[in-house]
Design a protein around this motif. Structure first.
Motif, mmCIF file in Angstrom:
data_model
loop_
_atom_site.group_PDB
_atom_site.id
_atom_site.type_symbol
_atom_site.label_atom_id
_atom_site.label_comp_id
_atom_site.label_asym_id
_atom_site.label_seq_id
_atom_site.Cartn_x
_atom_site.Cartn_y
_atom_site.Cartn_z
ATOM 1 N N SER A 1 0.840 -1.201 0.000
ATOM 2 C CA SER A 1 0.000 0.000 0.000
ATOM 3 C C SER A 1 0.873 1.248 0.000
ATOM 4 O O SER A 1 2.104 1.171 0.101
ATOM 5 N N THR A 2 0.258 2.393 -0.085
ATOM 6 C CA THR A 2 0.986 3.661 -0.152
ATOM 7 C C THR A 2 1.786 3.942 1.115
ATOM 8 O O THR A 2 2.786 4.654 1.082
ATOM 9 N N GLY B 1 3.382 1.681 2.749
ATOM 10 C CA GLY B 1 4.447 0.698 2.868
ATOM 11 C C GLY B 1 4.035 -0.627 3.459
ATOM 12 O O GLY B 1 4.844 -1.565 3.501
ATOM 13 N N SER B 2 2.782 -0.748 3.917
ATOM 14 C CA SER B 2 2.322 -2.012 4.497
ATOM 15 C C SER B 2 1.858 -2.969 3.404
ATOM 16 O O SER B 2 1.478 -2.555 2.303
ATOM 17 N N ARG B 3 1.887 -4.269 3.735
ATOM 18 C CA ARG B 3 1.447 -5.275 2.771
ATOM 19 C C ARG B 3 -0.063 -5.245 2.623
ATOM 20 O O ARG B 3 -0.791 -5.020 3.578
ATOM 21 N N ARG B 4 -0.531 -5.491 1.388
ATOM 22 C CA ARG B 4 -1.959 -5.630 1.141
ATOM 23 C C ARG B 4 -2.342 -7.080 1.403
ATOM 24 O O ARG B 4 -1.894 -7.989 0.694
ATOM 25 N N THR B 5 -3.165 -7.317 2.425
ATOM 26 C CA THR B 5 -3.582 -8.676 2.775
ATOM 27 C C THR B 5 -5.100 -8.736 2.876
ATOM 28 O O THR B 5 -5.782 -7.713 2.928
ATOM 29 N N PHE B 6 -5.597 -9.941 2.924
ATOM 30 C CA PHE B 6 -7.037 -10.159 3.106
ATOM 31 C C PHE B 6 -7.243 -11.438 3.904
ATOM 32 O O PHE B 6 -6.394 -12.343 3.890
ATOM 33 N N ASP B 7 -8.354 -11.507 4.593
ATOM 34 C CA ASP B 7 -8.709 -12.722 5.330
ATOM 35 C C ASP B 7 -9.402 -13.693 4.388
ATOM 36 O O ASP B 7 -10.363 -13.317 3.700
ATOM 37 N N PRO B 8 -8.971 -14.942 4.333
ATOM 38 C CA PRO B 8 -9.556 -15.909 3.384
ATOM 39 C C PRO B 8 -11.015 -16.222 3.720
ATOM 40 O O PRO B 8 -11.424 -16.207 4.882
ATOM 41 N N ARG B 9 -11.759 -16.520 2.689
ATOM 42 C CA ARG B 9 -13.180 -16.832 2.839
ATOM 43 C C ARG B 9 -13.475 -18.320 2.707
ATOM 44 O O ARG B 9 -14.525 -18.784 3.147
ATOM 45 N N LEU B 10 -12.581 -19.058 2.080
ATOM 46 C CA LEU B 10 -12.841 -20.482 1.836
ATOM 47 C C LEU B 10 -13.043 -21.280 3.126
ATOM 48 O O LEU B 10 -13.928 -22.152 3.177
ATOM 49 N N PRO B 11 -12.259 -21.048 4.197
ATOM 50 C CA PRO B 11 -12.533 -21.812 5.428
ATOM 51 C C PRO B 11 -13.953 -21.594 5.940
ATOM 52 O O PRO B 11 -14.642 -22.555 6.312
ATOM 53 N N ALA B 12 -14.400 -20.335 5.947
ATOM 54 C CA ALA B 12 -15.764 -20.058 6.408
ATOM 55 C C ALA B 12 -16.791 -20.677 5.465
ATOM 56 O O ALA B 12 -17.852 -21.132 5.902
ATOM 57 N N LEU B 13 -16.484 -20.702 4.173
ATOM 58 C CA LEU B 13 -17.418 -21.301 3.215
ATOM 59 C C LEU B 13 -17.607 -22.790 3.495
ATOM 60 O O LEU B 13 -18.734 -23.292 3.519
ATOM 61 N N PHE B 14 -16.497 -23.506 3.719
ATOM 62 C CA PHE B 14 -16.608 -24.944 3.977
ATOM 63 C C PHE B 14 -17.291 -25.211 5.326
ATOM 64 O O PHE B 14 -18.067 -26.165 5.455
ATOM 65 N N GLU B 15 -16.997 -24.379 6.320
ATOM 66 C CA GLU B 15 -17.666 -24.549 7.610
ATOM 67 C C GLU B 15 -19.170 -24.307 7.472
ATOM 68 O O GLU B 15 -19.993 -25.058 8.021
ATOM 69 N N THR B 16 -19.521 -23.270 6.728
ATOM 70 C CA THR B 16 -20.938 -22.985 6.502
ATOM 71 C C THR B 16 -21.603 -24.114 5.737
ATOM 72 O O THR B 16 -22.728 -24.534 6.060
ATOM 73 N N LEU B 17 -20.913 -24.619 4.723
ATOM 74 C CA LEU B 17 -21.452 -25.718 3.925
ATOM 75 C C LEU B 17 -21.723 -26.931 4.807
ATOM 76 O O LEU B 17 -22.786 -27.569 4.716
ATOM 77 N N GLN B 18 -20.779 -27.227 5.674
ATOM 78 C CA GLN B 18 -20.957 -28.373 6.581
ATOM 79 C C GLN B 18 -22.150 -28.149 7.516
ATOM 80 O O GLN B 18 -22.995 -29.035 7.687
ATOM 81 N N ASP B 19 -22.241 -26.961 8.101
ATOM 82 C CA ASP B 19 -23.318 -26.679 9.055
ATOM 83 C C ASP B 19 -24.691 -26.729 8.386
ATOM 84 O O ASP B 19 -25.650 -27.282 8.944
ATOM 85 N N VAL B 20 -24.799 -26.135 7.205
ATOM 86 C CA VAL B 20 -26.093 -26.076 6.529
ATOM 87 C C VAL B 20 -26.541 -27.465 6.099
ATOM 88 O O VAL B 20 -27.706 -27.846 6.275
ATOM 89 N N ILE B 21 -25.628 -28.236 5.530
ATOM 90 C CA ILE B 21 -25.997 -29.579 5.074
ATOM 91 C C ILE B 21 -26.448 -30.435 6.244
ATOM 92 O O ILE B 21 -27.411 -31.218 6.137
ATOM 93 N N LYS B 22 -25.809 -30.284 7.392
ATOM 94 C CA LYS B 22 -26.196 -31.081 8.566
ATOM 95 C C LYS B 22 -27.609 -30.752 9.040
ATOM 96 O O LYS B 22 -28.267 -31.587 9.666
ATOM 97 N N THR B 23 -28.089 -29.530 8.749
ATOM 98 C CA THR B 23 -29.471 -29.197 9.121
ATOM 99 C C THR B 23 -30.479 -29.756 8.127
ATOM 100 O O THR B 23 -31.681 -29.775 8.425
ATOM 101 N N LEU B 24 -30.011 -30.230 6.973
ATOM 102 C CA LEU B 24 -30.920 -30.680 5.915
ATOM 103 C C LEU B 24 -30.933 -32.184 5.717
ATOM 104 O O LEU B 24 -31.818 -32.703 5.034
#
Length: 647
Positions: free
Chosen positions: A189-190, A192-215
């Motif tokens: 960034s301007t 001098g810090s690194r541009r980072t982001f928090d990944p979404r895939l772990p939350a996606l798989f956790e959500t997928l597991q939770d939702v499927i278990k309710t169905l």
């Protein structure tokens, strides 16, 4: 799920500031389903808002002003700090500033989660007051996602940003896996810090597991947890060895086992999209498959909820009155619902009705036996008189009494329907007055009126006839707050005047080409009487008041001894007549710009008035059973003493 959901829901609800509104059609907040924003005036819980399919609900919008600006400023200043799992954005990918912003700021969880789908759980359904009320008036009540209005647009944009950011994230994981042994230069960034982001895939798989278990049944839960083990899946993704096609195929087989057959094609499409994305190494196609997957899960949950609505419909309807009494009594006791203004409103309309009846009895003495029967119905009749006056007045009321909170949409729609019928009467009168001015009389007024009505209504309602409008009970459009219908009539003024002029030319046997001298006086009269509370409006208003009150009270007399379910089922009975009824209008005021005697005036179709009366009586009787002992007759009789005919 068990049949004690109603009691559980009541216990659960007592600790909240409002009902668990599972909808909103329609009768609707992470993930919302159709819901009535008008009903949210009492701190209703935002966790559950589902709305029936037939309803188009009031969109939510942030108010313009300093609060919104301040909130936006805070959001900009409080960009979340990177977590330990944060990933740097590779410089080599050449992502645009927009793409980097999506990675950093888009939502972290999928649009469909276990929490948002919990709105469709049975306890929420059973404690949903909006749904309980709407179940009384709509036999085909079911749920769908709320994607209308400003709120729906915002939700769709948030979802689109999420899936776009997920595609970028998959591309970054693929790039890192392919260049595991190479030092990766990251975006800076301007400052001098690194541009980072928090990944979404772990939350996606956790959500997928939770939702499927309710169905799926509990026996399938171990298999779900084994195949959707998040740490293992993320490890495979980082190393670039995850077989998404195998995972998608297993998911499709599992969902086909438990979802409706109509969803099988959807599941196959999900596999095809992920297969195509895996073969072409296109993250966008893989994300399309994941998006389809979550759409299937949401559809499955909706299918279950709609099945529960059908299964518990009778229970929901029959329990309406005691549930509402318990709910409102609790709100009143806690000081969360102020209804004294509604009581003052009722007492005022009752006093006014008594004065009108006293004056009427002085000139028209009634039979003693008949008078005693009618006197027993006077309290609820006063309620109908008061609400009918608000439906018929020229200017829209500021609001209906607070006790009609959960019926307000239906009342606004009835008001729009009644006002449109009055406007139609005005348009017909202008047509007749113009014909009579030229010393001509209609040879077949009933047939002409039927055609006239159809043509004018098609201009106003895009072909939607009166029956479907009242039956479907759409919610008033936020973009058209004029519930009298005047705005739509004004917007179509020229077209309506041209249509009236065409009918006039046909009746006068003039040329097919309508001249300006024919249109001009018709348009002038139409604009005046639709824009002003003229004598002509008051004439048709009074005429409509008598018809609506008569049909409403007649329906109310039939409904008073019936159960809520019996009243609901009686709404399916077709009206006794569907044709136009001739009536004299010799006392109608003269139309501006016209001369000559007033000809025969046709009233609106009896079926329209009967439907209005049946619907208003249905609302009024249920309303009376809830509020008469709680409020309107609170100081006069107790619930045990309330006359059986009025309960």
């Amino acid at each position: 799920m068990d049949l004690q959901g109603t009691k559980e829901a009541r216990t659960q609800e007592e600790g909240a500031e409002g009902p668990l509104e599972a909808y909103g059609g329609g009768k609707s907040r992470s993930k919302e389903y159709r819901k009535n924003e008008r009903r949210d005036s009492h701190n209703h819980d935002d966790r559950a808002s589902i709305h029936p399919l037939r309803r188009r609900q009031q969109p939510f919008a942030y108010p313009h002003g300093s609060q919104q600006t301040a909130s936006s400023a805070v959001t900009r200043q409080r960009e979340p700090s990177p977590s330990p799992e944060a990933i740097g954005i590779p410089q080599a990918l050449g992502l645009s500033s927009r793409e980097q912003r999506l990675l950093r700021k888009a939502r972290r969880s999928p649009p469909v989660t276990k929490k948002t789908l919990s709105e469709l759980d049975l306890p929420c359904i059973m404690s949903n007051i909006n749904l309980r009320m709407d179940a009384n008036f709509d036999r085909d009540l079911h749920f769908k996602p709320d994607l209308d209005g400003e709120k729906g647009k915002r939700k769709k944009k948030e979802a689109a940003d999420y899936w776009d950011s997920l595609a970028l994230e998959i591309a970054i994981y693929s790039f890192r896996a392919a260049t595991a042994d190479i030092s990766i230069e990251e975006v800076v960034s301007t400052d001098g810090s690194r541009r980072t982001f928090d990944p979404r895939l772990p939350a996606l798989f956790e959500t997928l597991q939770d939702v499927i278990k309710t169905l799926v049944p509990e026996r399938d839960h171990p298999t779900v947890m084994q195949n959707l083990e998040v740490p293992l899946l993320m490890q495979q993704i980082r190393k670039g060895v995850l077989d998404m096609l195998t995972l998608a195929t297993w998911l499709a087989a599992l969902l086909k086992t438990h979802c409706a057959p109509m969803r099988d094609e959807w599941a196959d499409r999900m596999v095809e999209q992920i297969q195509e994305g895996s073969q072409s190494q296109d993250p966008r196609e893989i994300v399309n498959g994941l998006q389809t997957l979550f759409s299937i899960l949401e559809a499955m949950k909706l299918d279950v909820a709609n099945h529960q609505i059908r299964a518990f419909r009778v229970l929901l309807i029959e329990d309406t009155v005691p549930f509402l009494q318990e709910y409102f009594q609790g709100k009143i006791n806690r000081g969360n619902f102020h209804v004294e203004p509604a009581r003052h409103w009722y007492l005022a309309v009752r006093d006014r009705a008594q004065q009108e009846d006293a004056q009427k009895n002085q000139t028209q003495p009634q039979n003693t036996a008949t008078s005693e029967t009618e006197d027993a119905l006077k309290p609820i009749e006063a309620l109908f008189r008061g609400i009918t006056d608000q439906l018929l007045q020229f200017n829209p009321p500021d609001e209906f009494p607070e006790t009609f909170l959960f019926d307000s949409e239906r009342l606004w729609q009835l008001r729009s329907t009644i006002q449109n019928l009055i406007n139609l009467d005005i348009a017909w009168y202008i047509f007749e007055a113009y014909v009579n001015k030229h010393k001509r009389y209609l040879s077949a007024p009933e047939e002409t009126y039927s055609t006239f009505r159809t043509r004018i209504w098609s201009l106003m309602e895009d072909g939607i006839d009166m029956e479907s409008r009242i039956a479907s009970n759409p919610v008033a459009n936020d973009d058209d707050p004029d519930h009298r219908g005047g705005k739509r009539w004004t917007q179509n003024m020229r077209c309506i005047a041209l249509e009236i002029a065409r009918f006039a030319c046909a009746a006068l046997q003039l040329d097919a080409v309508v001249a300006d001298e024919v249109i001009a006086p018709i348009e002038e009269a139409l604009e005046w009487h639709l824009s002003n509370e003229s004598d002509l409006f008051r004439y048709f208003q009074n005429s409509m008041r008598g018809k609506v009150l008569d049909t409403t009270l007649a329906s109310a007399r039939r409904y008073l001894p019936l159960s809520p379910l019996a009243i609901c089922e009686s709404q399916r009975t077709p009206p006794s007549s569907s044709g136009p009824v001739p009536g004299s209008s010799s006392s109608a005021p003269a139309v501006s710009g016209s001369a000559g005697p007033s000809s025969q005036q046709l009233t609106p179709q009896v079926s329209d008035i009967e439907r209005i009366g049946m619907r208003l009586a249905h609302m009024g009787v249920l309303h009376w059973r809830v509020w008469a002992p709680l409020l309107y007759l609170r100081d006069e009789i107790t619930m045990a003493d309330l006359a059986p005919a009025l309960i």
